[in-house]
Design a protein around this motif. Structure first.
Motif, mmCIF file in Angstrom:
data_model
loop_
_atom_site.group_PDB
_atom_site.id
_atom_site.type_symbol
_atom_site.label_atom_id
_atom_site.label_comp_id
_atom_site.label_asym_id
_atom_site.label_seq_id
_atom_site.Cartn_x
_atom_site.Cartn_y
_atom_site.Cartn_z
ATOM 1 N N GLY A 132 35.870 53.263 61.016
ATOM 2 C CA GLY A 132 36.520 53.031 59.737
ATOM 3 C C GLY A 132 37.949 53.517 59.654
ATOM 4 N N SER A 133 38.613 53.688 60.788
ATOM 5 C CA SER A 133 39.946 54.291 60.778
ATOM 6 C C SER A 133 41.081 53.289 60.620
ATOM 7 C CB SER A 133 40.170 55.087 62.071
ATOM 8 O OG SER A 133 40.064 54.256 63.216
ATOM 9 N N LEU A 134 40.840 52.004 60.867
ATOM 10 C CA LEU A 134 41.899 51.001 60.803
ATOM 11 C C LEU A 134 41.894 50.287 59.462
ATOM 12 C CD1 LEU A 134 41.408 49.290 64.286
ATOM 13 C CD2 LEU A 134 43.036 51.114 63.716
ATOM 14 N N THR A 135 43.071 50.047 58.908
ATOM 15 C CA THR A 135 43.165 49.284 57.664
ATOM 16 C C THR A 135 43.720 47.879 57.878
ATOM 17 O OG1 THR A 135 45.337 50.261 57.178
ATOM 18 C CG2 THR A 135 43.407 51.362 56.253
ATOM 19 N N ARG A 136 44.193 47.597 59.097
ATOM 20 C CA ARG A 136 44.636 46.238 59.414
ATOM 21 C C ARG A 136 44.625 46.071 60.929
ATOM 22 N NH1 ARG A 136 49.863 43.825 56.393
ATOM 23 N NH2 ARG A 136 48.439 44.301 54.654
ATOM 24 N N ALA A 137 44.350 44.846 61.379
ATOM 25 C CA ALA A 137 44.396 44.537 62.809
ATOM 26 C C ALA A 137 44.978 43.150 62.995
ATOM 27 C CB ALA A 137 43.012 44.632 63.445
ATOM 28 N N PHE A 138 45.683 42.968 64.110
ATOM 29 C CA PHE A 138 46.353 41.711 64.416
ATOM 30 C C PHE A 138 45.924 41.202 65.789
ATOM 31 C CE2 PHE A 138 49.243 44.572 62.137
ATOM 32 C CZ PHE A 138 49.550 43.840 60.999
ATOM 33 N N LEU A 139 45.674 39.902 65.866
ATOM 34 C CA LEU A 139 45.420 39.222 67.133
ATOM 35 C C LEU A 139 46.319 37.993 67.140
ATOM 36 C CD1 LEU A 139 43.616 39.019 69.732
ATOM 37 C CD2 LEU A 139 42.078 37.584 68.380
ATOM 38 N N ASN A 140 47.481 38.110 67.783
ATOM 39 C CA ASN A 140 48.493 37.063 67.736
ATOM 40 C C ASN A 140 48.588 36.321 69.065
ATOM 41 O OD1 ASN A 140 49.195 37.880 65.118
ATOM 42 N ND2 ASN A 140 50.661 39.397 65.898
ATOM 43 N N TYR A 141 48.338 35.038 69.027
ATOM 44 C CA TYR A 141 48.456 34.172 70.200
ATOM 45 C C TYR A 141 47.742 34.763 71.414
ATOM 46 C CZ TYR A 141 51.380 31.369 67.305
ATOM 47 O OH TYR A 141 51.807 30.568 66.263
ATOM 48 N N PRO A 142 46.449 35.037 71.269
ATOM 49 C CA PRO A 142 45.691 35.579 72.399
ATOM 50 C C PRO A 142 45.552 34.543 73.508
ATOM 51 C CG PRO A 142 44.218 34.935 70.634
ATOM 52 C CD PRO A 142 45.610 34.795 70.090
ATOM 53 N N ASP A 143 45.239 35.015 74.697
ATOM 54 C CA ASP A 143 45.010 34.127 75.822
ATOM 55 C C ASP A 143 43.947 33.110 75.425
ATOM 56 O OD1 ASP A 143 44.323 32.921 78.287
ATOM 57 O OD2 ASP A 143 44.972 34.710 79.368
ATOM 58 N N PRO A 144 44.244 31.805 75.507
ATOM 59 C CA PRO A 144 43.292 30.813 74.988
ATOM 60 C C PRO A 144 42.094 30.543 75.882
ATOM 61 C CG PRO A 144 45.221 29.712 75.888
ATOM 62 C CD PRO A 144 45.521 31.185 75.917
ATOM 63 N N TRP A 145 42.172 30.896 77.166
ATOM 64 C CA TRP A 145 41.090 30.581 78.099
ATOM 65 C C TRP A 145 40.534 29.196 77.784
ATOM 66 C CZ3 TRP A 145 41.093 33.374 82.227
ATOM 67 C CH2 TRP A 145 41.457 34.728 82.178
ATOM 68 N N PRO A 146 41.295 28.146 78.070
ATOM 69 C CA PRO A 146 40.939 26.802 77.584
ATOM 70 C C PRO A 146 39.681 26.192 78.187
ATOM 71 C CG PRO A 146 42.839 26.707 79.057
ATOM 72 C CD PRO A 146 42.580 28.160 78.793
ATOM 73 N N LYS A 147 39.322 26.561 79.422
ATOM 74 C CA LYS A 147 38.135 25.964 80.030
ATOM 75 C C LYS A 147 36.874 26.473 79.324
ATOM 76 C CE LYS A 147 40.255 25.389 84.582
ATOM 77 N NZ LYS A 147 40.177 25.731 86.024
ATOM 78 N N ARG A 148 35.952 25.573 79.057
ATOM 79 C CA ARG A 148 34.750 25.932 78.309
ATOM 80 C C ARG A 148 33.989 27.093 78.950
ATOM 81 N NH1 ARG A 148 31.677 23.709 74.432
ATOM 82 N NH2 ARG A 148 33.016 21.859 74.363
ATOM 83 N N ARG A 149 33.911 27.094 80.273
ATOM 84 C CA ARG A 149 33.147 28.152 80.943
ATOM 85 C C ARG A 149 33.824 29.518 80.813
ATOM 86 N NH1 ARG A 149 35.570 25.389 85.303
ATOM 87 N NH2 ARG A 149 36.794 26.711 86.728
ATOM 88 N N HIS A 150 35.077 29.524 80.365
ATOM 89 C CA HIS A 150 35.807 30.784 80.194
ATOM 90 C C HIS A 150 35.864 31.246 78.741
ATOM 91 C CE1 HIS A 150 38.184 29.878 84.154
ATOM 92 N NE2 HIS A 150 36.991 30.400 84.382
ATOM 93 N N HIS A 151 35.261 30.521 77.822
ATOM 94 C CA HIS A 151 35.357 30.885 76.405
ATOM 95 C C HIS A 151 34.767 32.264 76.124
ATOM 96 C CE1 HIS A 151 35.952 26.525 74.734
ATOM 97 N NE2 HIS A 151 36.891 26.897 75.587
ATOM 98 N N ARG A 152 33.837 32.695 76.943
ATOM 99 C CA ARG A 152 33.265 34.027 76.743
ATOM 100 C C ARG A 152 34.280 35.134 77.041
ATOM 101 N NH1 ARG A 152 31.836 36.118 81.772
ATOM 102 N NH2 ARG A 152 31.875 34.596 83.473
ATOM 103 N N ARG A 153 35.410 34.794 77.686
ATOM 104 C CA ARG A 153 36.453 35.774 77.955
ATOM 105 C C ARG A 153 37.388 35.980 76.767
ATOM 106 N NH1 ARG A 153 38.503 33.972 84.040
ATOM 107 N NH2 ARG A 153 36.445 34.013 85.060
ATOM 108 N N ARG A 154 37.329 35.082 75.807
ATOM 109 C CA ARG A 154 38.209 35.202 74.641
ATOM 110 C C ARG A 154 37.893 36.481 73.861
ATOM 111 N NH1 ARG A 154 37.878 28.909 72.395
ATOM 112 N NH2 ARG A 154 39.419 28.046 73.851
ATOM 113 N N PHE A 155 38.904 36.956 73.133
ATOM 114 C CA PHE A 155 38.671 38.162 72.332
ATOM 115 C C PHE A 155 37.656 37.910 71.232
ATOM 116 C CE2 PHE A 155 39.280 41.274 69.037
ATOM 117 C CZ PHE A 155 39.383 42.451 69.753
ATOM 118 N N VAL A 156 37.630 36.694 70.693
ATOM 119 C CA VAL A 156 36.757 36.430 69.542
ATOM 120 C C VAL A 156 35.319 36.164 69.993
ATOM 121 C CG1 VAL A 156 38.533 35.746 67.908
ATOM 122 C CG2 VAL A 156 37.632 34.049 69.514
#
Length: 233
Positions: A132-156
């Motif tokens: 509970g220590s953060l009051t805001r977080a940013f994820l700007n233009y993260p690595d898209p890992w466009p290949k479907r098999r790599h989607h699990r590498r995304r931050f989201v």
């Protein structure tokens, strides 16, 4: 959801680059002279094998609000936010050392002092941020890992989002900026599962946004930026 007693794994896969082209002499100076001072102690397992929570008051000198930028790239947005909100403490994570060097140069130029810099995997920092220590977080233009098999590498994914949610206070804001439509799709599907509510989703940037080099590249190549906002439930 993960609680404070869950142990962090001793080893994680890391996907992506740690370094790129040769770092300029001036940037090597920034890394050697500034990074040790700005890097919070106790993030690495070697320095903190028990994974005790960081003392954010010790890092910033008071109990100010703390924000996190995940993957700050070249540091434009992070320095802009630090200058715009001097009453806030910002922590930035970036494993790409060339980006860290760029940020350190911008910090010197702007003269901002309300930042901390971790040159590594955001998951290592999330392990030791107090709940509970953060009051805001940013994820700007993260690595898209466009290949479907790599989607699990995304931050989201839940492996990243659950620890982030644990570190964020109720009502805290999580912003995601991307130019990849499928990344937006995955963001909208996965982030609410980790304990966030969607409060904004569109093509209009936030009032305090500064366009980064990654966004300018997207615009030149004809990709529309997308700005998504969540609130910690």
């Amino acid at each position: 959801m993960t609680d404070d007693t869950d142990p962090a794994p001793e080893w994680r896969n890391f996907y992506g680059r740690r370094s790129g082209k040769t770092i300029r002499k001036s940037q090597r100076t920034y890394l050697s002279e500034d990074l040790t001072t700005l890097c919070p102690a106790g993030v690495s397992r070697a320095d903190n094998p028990e994974r005790a929570p960081l003392d954010l008051t010790a890092i910033f000198g008071d109990d100010r609000p703390v924000w996190l930028e995940i993957g700050f790239g070249g540091g434009e947005h992070m320095v802009h936010m630090a200058a715009t909100y001097p009453e806030v403490g910002l922590i930035g994570c970036e494993p790409f050392i060339n980006g860290v060097a760029m940020l350190l140069g911008k910090i010197r130029l702007a003269g901002v002092t309300n930042l901390a810099v971790y040159p590594g995997d955001a998951r290592d920092l999330l392990d030791v941020l107090p709940a509970g220590s953060l009051t805001r977080a940013f994820l700007n233009y993260p690595d898209p890992w466009p290949k479907r098999r790599h989607h699990r590498r995304r931050f989201v994914t839940q492996d990243h989002l659950v620890p982030l949610a644990r570190a964020m206070a109720p009502g805290a804001e999580f912003r995601v900026a991307t130019d990849i439509p499928d990344y937006v799709r995955q963001t909208l599907a996965e982030v609410p599962k980790a304990g966030f509510d969607l409060v904004g989703n569109g093509v209009t940037a936030w009032d305090d946004w500064i366009s980064t080099r990654y966004e300018q590249k997207a615009l030149r190549e004809g990709r529309a930026p997308h700005y998504v906002t969540f609130r910690r439930r």
